[in-house]
Scaffold this motif. Structure first.
Motif, PDB file in Angstrom:
ATOM      1  N   GLN A  46       0.810  -1.217   0.000  1.00 46.32           N
ATOM      2  CA  GLN A  46       0.000   0.000   0.000  1.00 46.32           C
ATOM      3  C   GLN A  46       0.844   1.270   0.000  1.00 46.32           C
ATOM      4  O   GLN A  46       0.319   2.356  -0.213  1.00 46.32           O
ATOM      5  N   LEU A  47       2.143   1.124   0.203  1.00 47.67           N
ATOM      6  CA  LEU A  47       3.028   2.292   0.185  1.00 47.67           C
ATOM      7  C   LEU A  47       3.295   2.724  -1.252  1.00 47.67           C
ATOM      8  O   LEU A  47       3.214   1.905  -2.176  1.00 47.67           O
ATOM      9  N   PRO A  48       3.663   3.981  -1.452  1.00 51.71           N
ATOM     10  CA  PRO A  48       4.113   4.373  -2.790  1.00 51.71           C
ATOM     11  C   PRO A  48       5.307   3.498  -3.199  1.00 51.71           C
ATOM     12  O   PRO A  48       6.135   3.130  -2.353  1.00 51.71           O
ATOM     13  N   GLU A  49       5.359   3.175  -4.480  1.00 51.91           N
ATOM     14  CA  GLU A  49       6.352   2.216  -4.984  1.00 51.91           C
ATOM     15  C   GLU A  49       7.783   2.556  -4.563  1.00 51.91           C
ATOM     16  O   GLU A  49       8.526   1.678  -4.108  1.00 51.91           O
ATOM     17  N   GLU A  50       8.188   3.805  -4.710  1.00 51.03           N
ATOM     18  CA  GLU A  50       9.569   4.178  -4.413  1.00 51.03           C
ATOM     19  C   GLU A  50       9.889   4.027  -2.922  1.00 51.03           C
ATOM     20  O   GLU A  50      10.991   3.624  -2.559  1.00 51.03           O
ATOM     21  N   ILE A  51       8.926   4.316  -2.062  1.00 48.01           N
ATOM     22  CA  ILE A  51       9.144   4.152  -0.616  1.00 48.01           C
ATOM     23  C   ILE A  51       9.282   2.666  -0.275  1.00 48.01           C
ATOM     24  O   ILE A  51      10.153   2.277   0.500  1.00 48.01           O
ATOM     25  N   ALA A  52       8.440   1.834  -0.867  1.00 44.23           N
ATOM     26  CA  ALA A  52       8.525   0.383  -0.642  1.00 44.23           C
ATOM     27  C   ALA A  52       9.896  -0.137  -1.088  1.00 44.23           C
ATOM     28  O   ALA A  52      10.524  -0.942  -0.385  1.00 44.23           O
ATOM     29  N   TYR A  53      10.366   0.325  -2.253  1.00 48.02           N
ATOM     30  CA  TYR A  53      11.688  -0.092  -2.728  1.00 48.02           C
ATOM     31  C   TYR A  53      12.783   0.358  -1.768  1.00 48.02           C
ATOM     32  O   TYR A  53      13.715  -0.390  -1.480  1.00 48.02           O
ATOM     33  N   GLN A  54      12.692   1.585  -1.262  1.00 51.45           N
ATOM     34  CA  GLN A  54      13.707   2.087  -0.335  1.00 51.45           C
ATOM     35  C   GLN A  54      13.746   1.239   0.940  1.00 51.45           C
ATOM     36  O   GLN A  54      14.835   0.958   1.462  1.00 51.45           O
ATOM     37  N   ILE A  55      12.600   0.836   1.415  1.00 50.05           N
ATOM     38  CA  ILE A  55      12.545  -0.011   2.608  1.00 50.05           C
ATOM     39  C   ILE A  55      13.229  -1.345   2.342  1.00 50.05           C
ATOM     40  O   ILE A  55      14.092  -1.773   3.106  1.00 50.05           O
ATOM     41  N   VAL A  56      12.862  -1.991   1.255  1.00 57.86           N
ATOM     42  CA  VAL A  56      13.431  -3.308   0.956  1.00 57.86           C
ATOM     43  C   VAL A  56      14.925  -3.201   0.631  1.00 57.86           C
ATOM     44  O   VAL A  56      15.722  -4.035   1.067  1.00 57.86           O
ATOM     45  N   LYS A  57      15.312  -2.157  -0.095  1.00 62.61           N
ATOM     46  CA  LYS A  57      16.741  -1.992  -0.414  1.00 62.61           C
ATOM     47  C   LYS A  57      17.569  -1.725   0.841  1.00 62.61           C
ATOM     48  O   LYS A  57      18.753  -2.016   0.867  1.00 62.61           O
ATOM     49  N   SER A  58      16.944  -1.207   1.895  1.00 63.93           N
ATOM     50  CA  SER A  58      17.680  -0.952   3.138  1.00 63.93           C
ATOM     51  C   SER A  58      18.126  -2.248   3.810  1.00 63.93           C
ATOM     52  O   SER A  58      18.973  -2.226   4.702  1.00 63.93           O
ATOM     53  N   TYR A  59      17.595  -3.372   3.390  1.00 61.87           N
ATOM     54  CA  TYR A  59      17.996  -4.669   3.946  1.00 61.87           C
ATOM     55  C   TYR A  59      19.229  -5.244   3.258  1.00 61.87           C
ATOM     56  O   TYR A  59      19.743  -6.278   3.686  1.00 61.87           O
ATOM     57  N   ILE A  60      19.723  -4.613   2.208  1.00 62.66           N
ATOM     58  CA  ILE A  60      20.867  -5.156   1.468  1.00 62.66           C
ATOM     59  C   ILE A  60      22.131  -5.177   2.320  1.00 62.66           C
ATOM     60  O   ILE A  60      22.804  -6.207   2.413  1.00 62.66           O
ATOM     61  N   LYS A  61      22.455  -4.060   2.944  1.00 59.89           N
ATOM     62  CA  LYS A  61      23.692  -4.009   3.736  1.00 59.89           C
ATOM     63  C   LYS A  61      23.669  -5.042   4.868  1.00 59.89           C
ATOM     64  O   LYS A  61      24.620  -5.818   5.001  1.00 59.89           O
ATOM     65  N   PRO A  62      22.609  -5.099   5.690  1.00 59.57           N
ATOM     66  CA  PRO A  62      22.615  -6.127   6.732  1.00 59.57           C
ATOM     67  C   PRO A  62      22.598  -7.553   6.171  1.00 59.57           C
ATOM     68  O   PRO A  62      23.163  -8.471   6.778  1.00 59.57           O
ATOM     69  N   ALA A  63      21.994  -7.743   5.011  1.00 61.71           N
ATOM     70  CA  ALA A  63      21.997  -9.074   4.390  1.00 61.71           C
ATOM     71  C   ALA A  63      23.408  -9.456   3.943  1.00 61.71           C
ATOM     72  O   ALA A  63      23.822 -10.611   4.088  1.00 61.71           O
ATOM     73  N   CYS A  64      24.158  -8.494   3.425  1.00 59.32           N
ATOM     74  CA  CYS A  64      25.551  -8.756   3.031  1.00 59.32           C
ATOM     75  C   CYS A  64      26.387  -9.145   4.250  1.00 59.32           C
ATOM     76  O   CYS A  64      27.223 -10.050   4.181  1.00 59.32           O
ATOM     77  N   VAL A  65      26.152  -8.468   5.361  1.00 56.17           N
ATOM     78  CA  VAL A  65      26.870  -8.790   6.593  1.00 56.17           C
ATOM     79  C   VAL A  65      26.492 -10.195   7.069  1.00 56.17           C
ATOM     80  O   VAL A  65      27.353 -10.967   7.508  1.00 56.17           O
ATOM     81  N   ALA A  66      25.225 -10.548   6.955  1.00 59.02           N
ATOM     82  CA  ALA A  66      24.764 -11.871   7.382  1.00 59.02           C
ATOM     83  C   ALA A  66      25.341 -12.987   6.513  1.00 59.02           C
ATOM     84  O   ALA A  66      25.564 -14.096   6.991  1.00 59.02           O
ATOM     85  N   PHE A  67      25.597 -12.694   5.261  1.00 51.84           N
ATOM     86  CA  PHE A  67      26.111 -13.690   4.313  1.00 51.84           C
ATOM     87  C   PHE A  67      27.641 -13.713   4.405  1.00 51.84           C
ATOM     88  O   PHE A  67      28.351 -13.479   3.446  1.00 51.84           O
ATOM     89  N   GLN A  68      28.153 -14.030   5.575  1.00 49.33           N
ATOM     90  CA  GLN A  68      29.587 -14.018   5.844  1.00 49.33           C
ATOM     91  C   GLN A  68      30.356 -15.078   5.071  1.00 49.33           C
ATOM     92  O   GLN A  68      31.541 -14.912   4.795  1.00 49.33           O
ATOM     93  N   SER A  69      29.702 -16.159   4.736  1.00 53.98           N
ATOM     94  CA  SER A  69      30.412 -17.262   4.090  1.00 53.98           C
ATOM     95  C   SER A  69      30.573 -17.090   2.580  1.00 53.98           C
ATOM     96  O   SER A  69      31.088 -17.977   1.915  1.00 53.98           O
ATOM     97  N   CYS A  70      30.153 -15.962   2.040  1.00 51.10           N
ATOM     98  CA  CYS A  70      30.303 -15.729   0.606  1.00 51.10           C
ATOM     99  C   CYS A  70      31.784 -15.486   0.310  1.00 51.10           C
ATOM    100  O   CYS A  70      32.320 -14.430   0.612  1.00 51.10           O
ATOM    101  N   SER A  71      32.428 -16.475  -0.259  1.00 53.63           N
ATOM    102  CA  SER A  71      33.866 -16.362  -0.494  1.00 53.63           C
ATOM    103  C   SER A  71      34.218 -16.148  -1.968  1.00 53.63           C
ATOM    104  O   SER A  71      35.320 -15.729  -2.282  1.00 53.63           O
ATOM    105  N   ASP A  72      33.281 -16.412  -2.853  1.00 57.49           N
ATOM    106  CA  ASP A  72      33.602 -16.298  -4.276  1.00 57.49           C
ATOM    107  C   ASP A  72      33.322 -14.918  -4.864  1.00 57.49           C
ATOM    108  O   ASP A  72      33.763 -14.609  -5.955  1.00 57.49           O
TER     109      ASP A  72
END
Length: 153
Positions: free
Chosen positions: A25-51
């Motif tokens: 129900q949020l405006p599209e760009e706000i919804a994208y900003q919310i979901v994109k804000s999870y990228i940095k913490p997701a990268c930190v969580a994916f510690q075993s990415c070695s390739d």
């Protein structure tokens, strides 16, 4: 453009996997900003990415400076969902603190919170195992443990 992965591509993958009416129900760009804000913490969580180096990204251009492999793309988008679930749990927990016990129970939020926590735990465990499998995919020990093929000396 074929040699990079954009944050929007990852966000689109997350949107396909979750069904959140509040987010929809949020405006599209706000919804994208919310979901994109999870990228940095997701990268930190994916510690075993070695390739691939998940920190080799341009936050201003909102893109990785390379193309994520299909496996890393999926694992990263799954970790983004775990982070989204964390936010859902936090929101419900915050609501619990503001409501009386009887109101919290009458709205059935206790059951909702419990299910969210269970879902998050299951989702994270499965994704952690996928990340582990990916990081050890060329290991002889991993082959032996998973009985993918017999290893002889």
């Amino acid at each position: 453009m074929a040699n990079i992965t954009t944050f929007r591509e990852l966000a689109d993958s997350v949107f396909l996997k979750i069904k959140d009416l509040d987010l929809a129900q949020l405006p599209e760009e706000i919804a994208y900003q919310i979901v994109k804000s999870y990228i940095k913490p997701a990268c930190v969580a994916f510690q075993s990415c070695s390739d691939q180096n998940l920190f080799d990204r341009d936050d201003k251009l909102e893109q990785f400076n390379f193309k994520l492999s299909d496996v890393n793309f999926e694992i990263l988008s799954e970790y983004m969902i775990v982070k989204w679930l964390d936010s859902q749990i936090l929101s419900t927990t915050t609501l619990k603190a503001r409501l009386s016990s009887s109101d919290f129970k009458s709205l059935n939020l206790h059951s909702h919170l419990s299910k969210l926590m269970e879902l998050r735990s299951m989702y994270k465990a499965e994704n952690d195992q996928l990340a582990i499998n990916n990081s050890y995919k060329d290991s002889k020990i991993f082959d032996l443990v998973t009985k993918r093929k017999r290893i002889y000396k």
